[in-house]
Design a protein around this motif. Structure first.
Motif, PDB file in Angstrom:
ATOM      1  N   ILE A 168       1.078  -1.228   0.081  1.00  0.00           N
ATOM      2  CA  ILE A 168      -0.050   0.029  -0.041  1.00  0.00           C
ATOM      3  C   ILE A 168       1.023   1.106   0.102  1.00  0.00           C
ATOM      4  CG2 ILE A 168      -1.760   1.178   1.370  1.00  0.00           C
ATOM      5  CD1 ILE A 168      -2.459  -1.554   2.434  1.00  0.00           C
ATOM      6  N   HIS A 169       0.944   1.852  -1.099  1.00  0.00           N
ATOM      7  CA  HIS A 169       2.374   2.826  -1.410  1.00  0.00           C
ATOM      8  C   HIS A 169       1.825   4.263  -1.127  1.00  0.00           C
ATOM      9  CE1 HIS A 169       5.458   4.741  -3.697  1.00  0.00           C
ATOM     10  NE2 HIS A 169       5.858   3.435  -4.386  1.00  0.00           N
ATOM     11  N   SER A 170       1.542   4.549  -0.032  1.00  0.00           N
ATOM     12  CA  SER A 170       0.823   5.881   0.341  1.00  0.00           C
ATOM     13  C   SER A 170       2.040   7.001   0.262  1.00  0.00           C
ATOM     14  CB  SER A 170       0.665   5.851   1.826  1.00  0.00           C
ATOM     15  OG  SER A 170      -0.537   4.644   1.927  1.00  0.00           O
ATOM     16  N   ILE A 212      16.220   8.556  -0.360  1.00  0.00           N
ATOM     17  CA  ILE A 212      15.918   7.437   0.324  1.00  0.00           C
ATOM     18  C   ILE A 212      15.006   6.533  -0.053  1.00  0.00           C
ATOM     19  CG2 ILE A 212      14.295   8.620   1.881  1.00  0.00           C
ATOM     20  CD1 ILE A 212      15.021   7.372   4.415  1.00  0.00           C
ATOM     21  N   ASP A 213      15.482   5.095   0.070  1.00  0.00           N
ATOM     22  CA  ASP A 213      14.623   4.121  -0.493  1.00  0.00           C
ATOM     23  C   ASP A 213      15.031   2.927   0.378  1.00  0.00           C
ATOM     24  OD1 ASP A 213      13.167   2.280  -2.010  1.00  0.00           O
ATOM     25  OD2 ASP A 213      14.102   3.119  -3.974  1.00  0.00           O
ATOM     26  N   ARG A 214      14.408   2.517   1.480  1.00  0.00           N
ATOM     27  CA  ARG A 214      14.540   1.494   2.353  1.00  0.00           C
ATOM     28  C   ARG A 214      13.548   0.784   2.759  1.00  0.00           C
ATOM     29  NH1 ARG A 214      17.259   5.277   7.051  1.00  0.00           N
ATOM     30  NH2 ARG A 214      18.933   6.187   5.700  1.00  0.00           N
ATOM     31  N   THR A 243       8.062  -2.159   5.921  1.00  0.00           N
ATOM     32  CA  THR A 243       7.599  -0.718   5.617  1.00  0.00           C
ATOM     33  C   THR A 243       8.643  -0.258   4.641  1.00  0.00           C
ATOM     34  OG1 THR A 243       6.704  -0.561   7.703  1.00  0.00           O
ATOM     35  CG2 THR A 243       7.252   1.482   6.486  1.00  0.00           C
ATOM     36  N   VAL A 244       8.331   0.364   3.592  1.00  0.00           N
ATOM     37  CA  VAL A 244       9.179   0.821   2.702  1.00  0.00           C
ATOM     38  C   VAL A 244       8.987   2.253   2.666  1.00  0.00           C
ATOM     39  CG1 VAL A 244       9.578   1.192   0.374  1.00  0.00           C
ATOM     40  CG2 VAL A 244       8.612  -1.262   0.890  1.00  0.00           C
ATOM     41  N   ILE A 245      10.330   3.087   2.884  1.00  0.00           N
ATOM     42  CA  ILE A 245      10.424   4.544   2.927  1.00  0.00           C
ATOM     43  C   ILE A 245      11.068   5.168   1.890  1.00  0.00           C
ATOM     44  CG2 ILE A 245      11.219   6.459   4.086  1.00  0.00           C
ATOM     45  CD1 ILE A 245       9.521   4.525   6.027  1.00  0.00           C
ATOM     46  N   VAL A 270       5.378   6.122   2.724  1.00  0.00           N
ATOM     47  CA  VAL A 270       5.470   5.343   3.742  1.00  0.00           C
ATOM     48  C   VAL A 270       4.537   3.992   3.525  1.00  0.00           C
ATOM     49  CG1 VAL A 270       5.125   4.644   6.292  1.00  0.00           C
ATOM     50  CG2 VAL A 270       5.850   6.922   5.639  1.00  0.00           C
ATOM     51  N   GLU A 271       5.233   2.979   3.301  1.00  0.00           N
ATOM     52  CA  GLU A 271       4.446   1.857   2.602  1.00  0.00           C
ATOM     53  C   GLU A 271       4.013   0.629   3.274  1.00  0.00           C
ATOM     54  OE1 GLU A 271       6.132   1.509  -1.365  1.00  0.00           O
ATOM     55  OE2 GLU A 271       7.028   3.304  -1.183  1.00  0.00           O
ATOM     56  N   ALA A 272       3.215   0.056   3.731  1.00  0.00           N
ATOM     57  CA  ALA A 272       2.984  -1.205   4.182  1.00  0.00           C
ATOM     58  C   ALA A 272       3.066  -2.146   3.262  1.00  0.00           C
ATOM     59  CB  ALA A 272       1.308  -1.191   4.840  1.00  0.00           C
TER      60      ALA A 272
END
Ligand code: BG6
Length: 294
Positions: A168-170, A212-214, A243-245, A270-272
Motif C-alpha cells: 500500500i504505497h502511500s 531514501i529508498d529503504r 515498511t518501505v520508506i 510510507v508503504e505497508a
C-alpha cells in the motif's frame, strides 16, 4: 459499468458522487460525516483524503496523468501482485498491474460511526492461469472516516501455487521534508535499496536530507510522522512484513516524468508491504494487509 450506470446503481448514496476525467477515468467523491475522500476506479487508487477542518493528508503530483493504463503519481497506489520489478520477468510492469487495472465496486456502506466504506475488487485472469490458479482476486476496502484505512485482501480459490508480493504505497503530504521525521523504527534492520546493504536504524527517528529508498523488515505497527516536533500523522499497519520508506530527492525527482522537480520537498512515501514472496498451495487462501492514516 459506465458513469451513468454507476450513478444509477448507487443513487441512494447521497454522500457519493461519480465524475469522469477528460481521458475517461472514473472517480468517486466520498463525503463522510468526518472527511472527504476521492477514489479512482483505476487501481482502487485513493487520490485525496481531507478530514473536516484539516489539510490534505496525501500528496498528489500536479503532473499526474489520468490516463487508462498509466499509473497515477501520488495518493495511494496499490502494488500487486508484485512489488518492484517482477521476480522473473523484467518486461512486466513495475509494482504489478493492479494500479493500472479498472476495479469493480462491490458495495458502499454507510457505517453508524459516520464513516463510509467502499469495497472494490479485481478479478485476475490471463497470465496467472498458467500457474494453475483457477481464481485469484484482490479486494480493496477503503474506509473514509476520522481516519483513512486501506485494506487489501488477496484471495486464491482452488489455486495450487502462486507467488506474490504487495504494498500500500502511500504518498503522504508534508510541508517541508527537511523538517519532517518518522518515529517508530528504532533498532529495526532495513535493506537499503540504494546501497544494496542491510543496515540498522540506530536513531529514534528517520530524518530526511537525501534520497531514501529503504525496506524495513518486521517494523513496528505504529509509526508517527513528526513535523517540527509536533505529531502530524499516525500510521497503523497490520498484516505486513515490511515498511518501505521512499523519497526520490533532487536528482531522481528530475528523472521521473510526472514528478515536479521540487515535489520531493512535500512528500514522503510510507508503504505497508509484504515482500517475502508468498507461495500458497491448495484450498482457499486469504491474506489481508491494512494501513490506517490518522
Ligand atoms: C518505491 C520503491 O516503493 O516506489 C522505489 O521503493 C521506486 O524504488 C518508487 O522508485 C516509485 O516507483 P514507481 O514505479 O511508482 O515510479
Amino acid at each position: 459499468m459506465n458513469l451513468s450506470q454507476l450513478k444509477s446503481r448507487f443513487l441512494n448514496h447521497e454522500n457519493i458522487n461519480f465524475l469522469s476525467s477528460a481521458q475517461g477515468l472514473v472517480k468517486l467523491i466520498v463525503c463522510s460525516h468526518h472527511s472527504t475522500g476521492v477514489i479512482h476506479l483505476q487501481g482502487a487508487h485513493v487520490t485525496s483524503f481531507v478530514p473536516k477542518n484539516r489539510k490534505e493528508f496525501l500528496w498528489l503530483s500536479p503532473l499526474a496523468k489520468y490516463k487508462k493504463g498509466k499509473p497515477i503519481r501520488g495518493g495511494i497506489p496499490i502494488c500487486w501482485p508484485w512489488f518492484g520489478a517482477h521476480p522473473s520477468d523484467p518486461s512486466l510492469p513495475q509494482h504489478g498491474f493492479a494500479r493500472t487495472s479498472i476495479f469493480e465496486i462491490d458495495k458502499i456502506t454507510d457505517l453508524n460511526d459516520g464513516s463510509v466504506t467502499v469495497q472494490l475488487s479485481l478479478q485476475v485472469r490471463g497470465d496467472y492461469l498458467k500457474f494453475g490458479v483457477l481464481s485469484f482476486y484482490l479486494k480493496v476496502q477503503i474506509n473514509v472516516g476520522v481516519s483513512l484505512t486501506v485494506t487489501m485482501t488477496s484471495v486464491i480459490d482452488n489455486g495450487y501455487s502462486i507467488p506474490w508480493s504487495e504494498a500500500i504505497h502511500s504518498y503522504l503530504a508534508v510541508d517541508d521534508i527537511q523538517n519532517t521525521s518518522l518515529f517508530g523504527l528504532r533498532d529495526t534492520r532495513y535493506y537499503n535499496q540504494l546501497s544494496g546493504q542491510v543496515e540498522c536504524q540506530l536513531d529514534d527517528s528517520v530524518y530526511f536530507d537525501q534520497e531514501i529508498d529503504r525496506i524495513y523488515k518486521q517494523p513496528s505497527n505504529l509509526l508517527t510522522v513528526i513535523y517540527k516536533n509536533k505529531n502530524l500523522l499516525k500510521i497503523q499497519q497490520s498484516g505486513s512484513d515490511a515498511t518501505v520508506i521512499w523519497n526520490p530527492w533532487v536528482n531522481k525527482a528530475k528523472l521521473i516524468q510526472d514528478f515536479p522537480d521540487q515535489g520531493y520537498q512535500n512528500m514522503l512515501c510510507v508503504e505497508a508491504a509484504n515482500l517475502e514472496t508468498r507461495d500458497q498451495r491448495s484450498g482457499k487462501q486469504e491474506h489481508s494487509i491494512s494501513q490506517m492514516i490518522s
